[in-house]
Write a protein that holds these residues in place. Structure first.
Motif, PDB file in Angstrom:
ATOM      1  N   ALA A 130       0.840  -1.194   0.000  1.00  0.00           N
ATOM      2  CA  ALA A 130       0.000   0.000   0.000  1.00  0.00           C
ATOM      3  C   ALA A 130       0.878   1.247   0.000  1.00  0.00           C
ATOM      4  O   ALA A 130       2.062   1.182   0.303  1.00  0.00           O
ATOM      5  N   ILE A 131       0.259   2.384  -0.353  1.00  0.00           N
ATOM      6  CA  ILE A 131       0.958   3.671  -0.322  1.00  0.00           C
ATOM      7  C   ILE A 131       0.205   4.584   0.635  1.00  0.00           C
ATOM      8  O   ILE A 131      -1.013   4.710   0.553  1.00  0.00           O
ATOM      9  N   VAL A 132       0.959   5.208   1.518  1.00  0.00           N
ATOM     10  CA  VAL A 132       0.360   6.115   2.488  1.00  0.00           C
ATOM     11  C   VAL A 132       1.130   7.429   2.389  1.00  0.00           C
ATOM     12  O   VAL A 132       2.339   7.454   2.586  1.00  0.00           O
ATOM     13  N   GLU A 133       0.446   8.518   2.065  1.00  0.00           N
ATOM     14  CA  GLU A 133       1.165   9.786   1.873  1.00  0.00           C
ATOM     15  C   GLU A 133       1.345  10.544   3.198  1.00  0.00           C
ATOM     16  O   GLU A 133       0.906  10.087   4.253  1.00  0.00           O
ATOM     17  N   ASP A 134       1.965  11.700   3.124  1.00  0.00           N
ATOM     18  CA  ASP A 134       2.329  12.466   4.325  1.00  0.00           C
ATOM     19  C   ASP A 134       1.138  12.725   5.254  1.00  0.00           C
ATOM     20  O   ASP A 134       0.032  12.989   4.795  1.00  0.00           O
ATOM     21  N   GLY A 135       1.407  12.705   6.531  1.00  0.00           N
ATOM     22  CA  GLY A 135       0.434  13.149   7.523  1.00  0.00           C
ATOM     23  C   GLY A 135      -0.777  12.251   7.701  1.00  0.00           C
ATOM     24  O   GLY A 135      -1.803  12.688   8.212  1.00  0.00           O
ATOM     25  N   VAL A 136      -0.669  11.015   7.288  1.00  0.00           N
ATOM     26  CA  VAL A 136      -1.804  10.097   7.470  1.00  0.00           C
ATOM     27  C   VAL A 136      -1.816   9.593   8.907  1.00  0.00           C
ATOM     28  O   VAL A 136      -0.768   9.363   9.516  1.00  0.00           O
ATOM     29  N   ASP A 137      -3.017   9.415   9.432  1.00  0.00           N
ATOM     30  CA  ASP A 137      -3.191   8.957  10.797  1.00  0.00           C
ATOM     31  C   ASP A 137      -4.058   7.698  10.749  1.00  0.00           C
ATOM     32  O   ASP A 137      -5.186   7.754  10.263  1.00  0.00           O
ATOM     33  N   MET A 138      -3.498   6.587  11.170  1.00  0.00           N
ATOM     34  CA  MET A 138      -4.201   5.304  10.996  1.00  0.00           C
ATOM     35  C   MET A 138      -4.290   4.515  12.282  1.00  0.00           C
ATOM     36  O   MET A 138      -3.348   4.453  13.055  1.00  0.00           O
ATOM     37  N   ALA A 185      -4.021  -0.260  -1.917  1.00  0.00           N
ATOM     38  CA  ALA A 185      -4.617   0.836  -1.133  1.00  0.00           C
ATOM     39  C   ALA A 185      -3.679   2.038  -1.230  1.00  0.00           C
ATOM     40  O   ALA A 185      -2.463   1.892  -1.162  1.00  0.00           O
ATOM     41  N   HIS A 186      -4.251   3.218  -1.379  1.00  0.00           N
ATOM     42  CA  HIS A 186      -3.438   4.431  -1.493  1.00  0.00           C
ATOM     43  C   HIS A 186      -4.160   5.540  -0.733  1.00  0.00           C
ATOM     44  O   HIS A 186      -5.224   5.983  -1.134  1.00  0.00           O
ATOM     45  N   LEU A 187      -3.583   5.948   0.369  1.00  0.00           N
ATOM     46  CA  LEU A 187      -4.191   7.006   1.173  1.00  0.00           C
ATOM     47  C   LEU A 187      -3.471   8.314   0.872  1.00  0.00           C
ATOM     48  O   LEU A 187      -2.258   8.422   1.058  1.00  0.00           O
ATOM     49  N   GLY A 188      -4.220   9.317   0.426  1.00  0.00           N
ATOM     50  CA  GLY A 188      -3.629  10.619   0.106  1.00  0.00           C
ATOM     51  C   GLY A 188      -3.214  11.359   1.368  1.00  0.00           C
ATOM     52  O   GLY A 188      -3.452  10.898   2.490  1.00  0.00           O
ATOM     53  N   PRO A 189      -2.613  12.555   1.192  1.00  0.00           N
ATOM     54  CA  PRO A 189      -2.088  13.303   2.338  1.00  0.00           C
ATOM     55  C   PRO A 189      -3.172  13.602   3.372  1.00  0.00           C
ATOM     56  O   PRO A 189      -4.290  13.959   3.011  1.00  0.00           O
ATOM     57  N   GLY A 190      -2.830  13.443   4.630  1.00  0.00           N
ATOM     58  CA  GLY A 190      -3.723  13.828   5.715  1.00  0.00           C
ATOM     59  C   GLY A 190      -4.969  12.972   5.880  1.00  0.00           C
ATOM     60  O   GLY A 190      -5.891  13.348   6.607  1.00  0.00           O
ATOM     61  N   VAL A 191      -5.014  11.833   5.236  1.00  0.00           N
ATOM     62  CA  VAL A 191      -6.188  10.956   5.420  1.00  0.00           C
ATOM     63  C   VAL A 191      -6.221  10.454   6.856  1.00  0.00           C
ATOM     64  O   VAL A 191      -5.179  10.184   7.460  1.00  0.00           O
ATOM     65  N   LYS A 205      -8.793  -1.648   0.120  1.00  0.00           N
ATOM     66  CA  LYS A 205      -8.104  -2.477  -0.875  1.00  0.00           C
ATOM     67  C   LYS A 205      -8.270  -1.848  -2.238  1.00  0.00           C
ATOM     68  O   LYS A 205      -9.364  -1.393  -2.570  1.00  0.00           O
ATOM     69  N   ASP A 206      -7.214  -1.816  -3.046  1.00  0.00           N
ATOM     70  CA  ASP A 206      -7.289  -1.319  -4.422  1.00  0.00           C
ATOM     71  C   ASP A 206      -8.099  -0.039  -4.534  1.00  0.00           C
ATOM     72  O   ASP A 206      -8.992   0.064  -5.374  1.00  0.00           O
ATOM     73  N   SER A 207      -7.815   0.924  -3.700  1.00  0.00           N
ATOM     74  CA  SER A 207      -8.617   2.151  -3.690  1.00  0.00           C
ATOM     75  C   SER A 207      -7.733   3.342  -3.379  1.00  0.00           C
ATOM     76  O   SER A 207      -6.723   3.220  -2.686  1.00  0.00           O
ATOM     77  N   TYR A 208      -8.172   4.495  -3.874  1.00  0.00           N
ATOM     78  CA  TYR A 208      -7.494   5.752  -3.546  1.00  0.00           C
ATOM     79  C   TYR A 208      -8.420   6.611  -2.693  1.00  0.00           C
ATOM     80  O   TYR A 208      -9.584   6.809  -3.021  1.00  0.00           O
ATOM     81  N   LEU A 209      -7.901   7.125  -1.594  1.00  0.00           N
ATOM     82  CA  LEU A 209      -8.644   8.067  -0.760  1.00  0.00           C
ATOM     83  C   LEU A 209      -7.930   9.414  -0.868  1.00  0.00           C
ATOM     84  O   LEU A 209      -6.744   9.517  -0.542  1.00  0.00           O
ATOM     85  N   GLY A 210      -8.661  10.448  -1.332  1.00  0.00           N
ATOM     86  CA  GLY A 210      -8.037  11.746  -1.569  1.00  0.00           C
ATOM     87  C   GLY A 210      -7.676  12.472  -0.279  1.00  0.00           C
ATOM     88  O   GLY A 210      -8.096  12.089   0.824  1.00  0.00           O
ATOM     89  N   ALA A 211      -6.916  13.563  -0.449  1.00  0.00           N
ATOM     90  CA  ALA A 211      -6.393  14.327   0.687  1.00  0.00           C
ATOM     91  C   ALA A 211      -7.494  14.690   1.675  1.00  0.00           C
ATOM     92  O   ALA A 211      -8.574  15.125   1.279  1.00  0.00           O
ATOM     93  N   GLY A 212      -7.209  14.515   2.943  1.00  0.00           N
ATOM     94  CA  GLY A 212      -8.102  14.965   4.002  1.00  0.00           C
ATOM     95  C   GLY A 212      -9.367  14.140   4.190  1.00  0.00           C
ATOM     96  O   GLY A 212     -10.221  14.471   5.018  1.00  0.00           O
ATOM     97  N   THR A 213      -9.503  13.069   3.451  1.00  0.00           N
ATOM     98  CA  THR A 213     -10.706  12.227   3.614  1.00  0.00           C
ATOM     99  C   THR A 213     -10.647  11.482   4.947  1.00  0.00           C
ATOM    100  O   THR A 213      -9.575  11.105   5.426  1.00  0.00           O
ATOM    101  N   ASP A 243     -11.457  15.388   1.061  1.00  0.00           N
ATOM    102  CA  ASP A 243     -12.333  15.819   2.160  1.00  0.00           C
ATOM    103  C   ASP A 243     -13.683  15.112   2.170  1.00  0.00           C
ATOM    104  O   ASP A 243     -14.716  15.724   2.449  1.00  0.00           O
ATOM    105  N   VAL A 244     -13.671  13.866   1.846  1.00  0.00           N
ATOM    106  CA  VAL A 244     -14.900  13.066   1.903  1.00  0.00           C
ATOM    107  C   VAL A 244     -15.041  12.540   3.323  1.00  0.00           C
ATOM    108  O   VAL A 244     -14.049  12.208   3.974  1.00  0.00           O
ATOM    109  N   ASN A 245     -16.283  12.488   3.806  1.00  0.00           N
ATOM    110  CA  ASN A 245     -16.519  11.855   5.102  1.00  0.00           C
ATOM    111  C   ASN A 245     -17.178  10.502   4.863  1.00  0.00           C
ATOM    112  O   ASN A 245     -18.254  10.424   4.266  1.00  0.00           O
ATOM    113  N   ILE A 246     -16.510   9.479   5.302  1.00  0.00           N
ATOM    114  CA  ILE A 246     -17.059   8.132   5.133  1.00  0.00           C
ATOM    115  C   ILE A 246     -17.569   7.696   6.499  1.00  0.00           C
ATOM    116  O   ILE A 246     -16.792   7.420   7.415  1.00  0.00           O
TER     117      ILE A 246
END
Ligand code: UD1
Ligand code: CA
Length: 450
Positions: free
Chosen positions: A316-324, A334-340, A349-357, A373-376
Motif C-alpha cells: 500500500a501507499i500512504v502519503e504524508d500526515g496520514v493517521d491510521m 490501497a493508497h491514502l492521500g495526504p492527511g487521510v 483495498k485497491d482504492s485511492y482516498l483523496g487528501a483529508g478524507t 475531504d470526503v466523510n465516510i
C-alpha cells in the motif's frame, strides 16, 4: 589487481533437514545467499561466480543475473567446488576471493581487510581465522614457528590434542589465481572421500610458500549456518545489526528486542518504532513517523509525519500526515492521500482516498476512487463484488456518506452529494444530491437541476 570472487553454495545442507536449498533459507527477510553475494560484490570483485549444485535451479531463480553460475555436478567437497568455478573465470583475473554461501554475517569490511592482508603477503594465499573457546564444527588452525599458518585440520580428522586448538577456520580465503588453479589439481582425497579446499594450505607449505591469516575480532561474523539453530542465531545477530544501523541514522527504536525490521527496509530520520513492530520487504518509511505498537507493514511506502497504530498493511501507499488505527488494514493497492484519517476497524483495498478524507470506523472500501475531504460514515461498505466480478465506486470531493451506507457498485457519487444513514445506494448520485432509504432515493435535487 583484477579480482574475481567465488561463492560456494552447492552443498546439500543436510543438517537443515529441509527440502529448500540451505542458502535460500531466510535471514531477516532475505535468503542467506543474498548477504554472501553482496559482501563479495562490495569487496570489489569484478566478477562473482556462484557454485551451485544441490537445488541449483531454485537458487538461480532467486538470484537471476546477479551472478555467473558454475555447476558442481557432484558435491565432492569445497576444493572440488572451487575447481568447478575455473571455467567461468578467465586468465586475466589474478586474485580470487573464496567464501561460503552459508555465512551471511561475514562483512565486506572483513573481506577488504583480507585483500589487504594478501596484498602484503609474499605467499599465494591468506585466510580469515577467529579465536573461540567453542570451536565445535570448525577446522582447526595449525601455526608454525614463524607464526604462519601451516595447516587446517578438519574437525573429523583432528587428534584429541588438535581438537583443543582455539584458532579456527572462518571460511574466507584470498588466493593468487595462477597458484590456486594448479594447487587445486594436487588436492589429496580426504579420508571422508572429499577434496577439501582447506588442504591447499598444506600444499603451499610443501612448496615453501607463506600462508597469512587475518583474525576477526567479532566472532559473530564467522557463524556458518549448518542447522536451524544457527539460522536463528544469525537472524538475531542480523536483526541487531539492522536496528543499530537505523538507530545510528536517527531512528528511535523503543524496544529492539521486540522490533523486527528486514534488511531491505528504509526509514527516515526521527521516526519512532514502537514495540512489536514488523517492517518487511520493500518498505520505505518517511521522517517523523510513529509506527506501532503492534504493526505489520509489508512492501509499503509511507510518507512523512504518519502515525500508524496497530495496523496491518500490504503493498500500500500512504502519503504524508496520514493517521491510521488502531486496528486498520490496508491491502494491495490501497493508497491514502495526504492527511487521510483512517480510524479503527477499517479495511481498504485497491482504492485511492483523496487528501483529508476521513474514514473513522468500521468500513470496507474496495475498488474505489474517492476524492478530497470526503466523510465516510461509520460502517460504510462498498459492495464491490457481485459474486463474479469486482465493480468500481467513484466518489467526488466533499461527499458525505452517512453511517451504515451500502454503496452497490458500479456506482458514481458526484461531489458534494450526501447519503442518509442506512441508505442502500444502487444508482448514481448527482452532484449536491441527497439520497436516503432502501433503495436510496433523492430527497434534495442536485444543484444542476434546481
Ligand atoms: C567448512 C570448512 C571448515 C570451516 C567451516 C566454517 C572445508 C573442508 N571446511 O566446513 O574448515 O571451519 O567451513 O564454516 O572447507 N560446498 C559446495 N560443494 C561441496 C561441499 C560444500 O559448494 O562439495 C559449499 C556448501 O554449500 C557450503 C560451503 O561449501 O556453502 C561449506 O560447506 P560445509 O559443508 O558447510 O563446510 P563445513 O563443514 O561447515
Ligand atoms: Ca558450513
Amino acid at each position: 589487481m583484477k579480482l574475481a570472487s567465488i561463492v560456494l553454495a552447492a552443498g546439500r545442507g543436510t543438517r537443515m533437514k529441509s527440502s529448500l536449498p540451505k542458502v535460500l533459507h531466510q535471514v531477516c527477510g532475505r535468503p542467506m545467499i543474498h548477504y554472501a553475494i553482496n559482501a563479495a560484490k562490495m569487496s570489489g570483485a569484478e566478477k562473482t561466480v556462484l557454485v551451485v549444485g544441490h537445488g541449483a535451479e531454485e537458487v538461480q531463480n532467486y538470484l537471476g543475473e546477479r551472478v555467473i553460475y558454475a555447476l558442481q555436478q557432484e558435491q565432492l567437497g569445497t576444493g572440488h567446488a572451487v575447481q568447478s568455478a575455473l571455467p567461468a573465470i578467465s586468465e586475466d583475473y589474478d586474485t580470487i576471493l573464496v567464501t561460503y554461501g552459508d555465512m551471511p554475517l561475514l562483512t565486506e569490511d572483513t573481506l577488504q581487510k583480507l585483500l589487504q592482508t594478501q596484498a602484503k603477503n609474499s605467499g599465494p594465499l591468506s585466510m580469515v581465522t577467529m579465536i573461540s573457546e567453542d570451536p565445535k564444527g570448525f577446522g582447526r588452525i595449525m601455526r608454525g614457528m614463524d607464526g604462519s599458518v601451516v595447516a587446517i585440520v578438519e574437525e573429523v580428522e583432528c587428534t584429541p590434542e588438535q581438537l583443543s586448538i582455539q584458532e579456527l577456520n572462518v571460511g574466507a580465503y584470498c588466493f593468487d589465481a595462477k597458484w590456486l588453479w594448479q594447487a587445486l589439481k594436487r588436492l589429496p582425497l580426504s579420508p571422508k572421500g572429499e577434496y577439501y579446499l582447506t588442504d591447499v594450505i598444506g600444499i603451499a607449505v610443501q612448496d615453501g610458500l607463506r600462508v597469512d591469516a587475518l583474525t576477526v575480532t567479532d566472532n559473530q561474523e564467522a557463524l556458518g549456518i549448518n542447522t536451524r539453530v544457527h539460522l536463528a542465531e544469525a537472524e538475531s545477530v542480523m536483526r541487531q545489526r539492522i536496528l543499530e544501523n537505523l538507530m545510528l541514522e536517527g531512528v528511535t527504536v523503543i524496544d529492539p528486542a521486540s522490533t523486527y525490521v528486514e534488511s531491505s527496509v528504509r526509514i527516515g530520520m526521527d521516526t519512532i518504532l514502537q514495540p512489536n513492530t514488523f517492517l518487511r520487504g520493500d518498505t520505505v518509511i518517511g521522517e517523523n513517523c510513529v509506527i506501532g505498537p503492534n504493526t505489520i507493514i509489508t512492501d509499503c511506502q509511507v510518507g512523512n509525519r504518519c502515525v500508524i497504530l496497530a495496523a496491518v498493511m500490504d503493498k500500500a501507499i500512504v502519503e504524508d500526515g496520514v493517521d491510521m488505527g488502531p486496528f486498520a488494514r490496508l491491502r494491495k493497492g490501497a493508497h491514502l492521500g495526504p492527511g487521510v484519517h483512517m480510524g479503527n476497524f477499517g479495511e481498504v483495498k485497491d482504492s485511492y482516498l483523496g487528501a483529508g478524507t476521513k474514514m473513522g470506523h468500521f468500513s470496507y472500501i474496495g475498488n474505489a476512487t474517492i476524492g478530497k475531504d470526503v466523510n465516510i460514515g461509520a460502517g460504510t461498505i462498498t459492495c464491490n463484488y457481485d459474486g463474479e466480478k469486482k465493480h468500481p465506486t467513484i466518489i467526488g470531493d466533499r461527499v458525505f456518506i452517512g453511517s451504515d451506507t451500502m454503496l452497490v457498485a458500479p456506482l458514481t457519487i458526484e461531489e458534494d452529494a450526501k447519503t442518509g444513514a442506512g441508505a442502500v445506494v444502487t444508482h448514481d448520485v448527482a452532484a449536491g444530491e441527497v439520497v436516503v432509504g432502501v433503495p436510496a432515493k433523492p430527497i434534495r435535487k442536485s444543484k444542476a437541476s434546481e
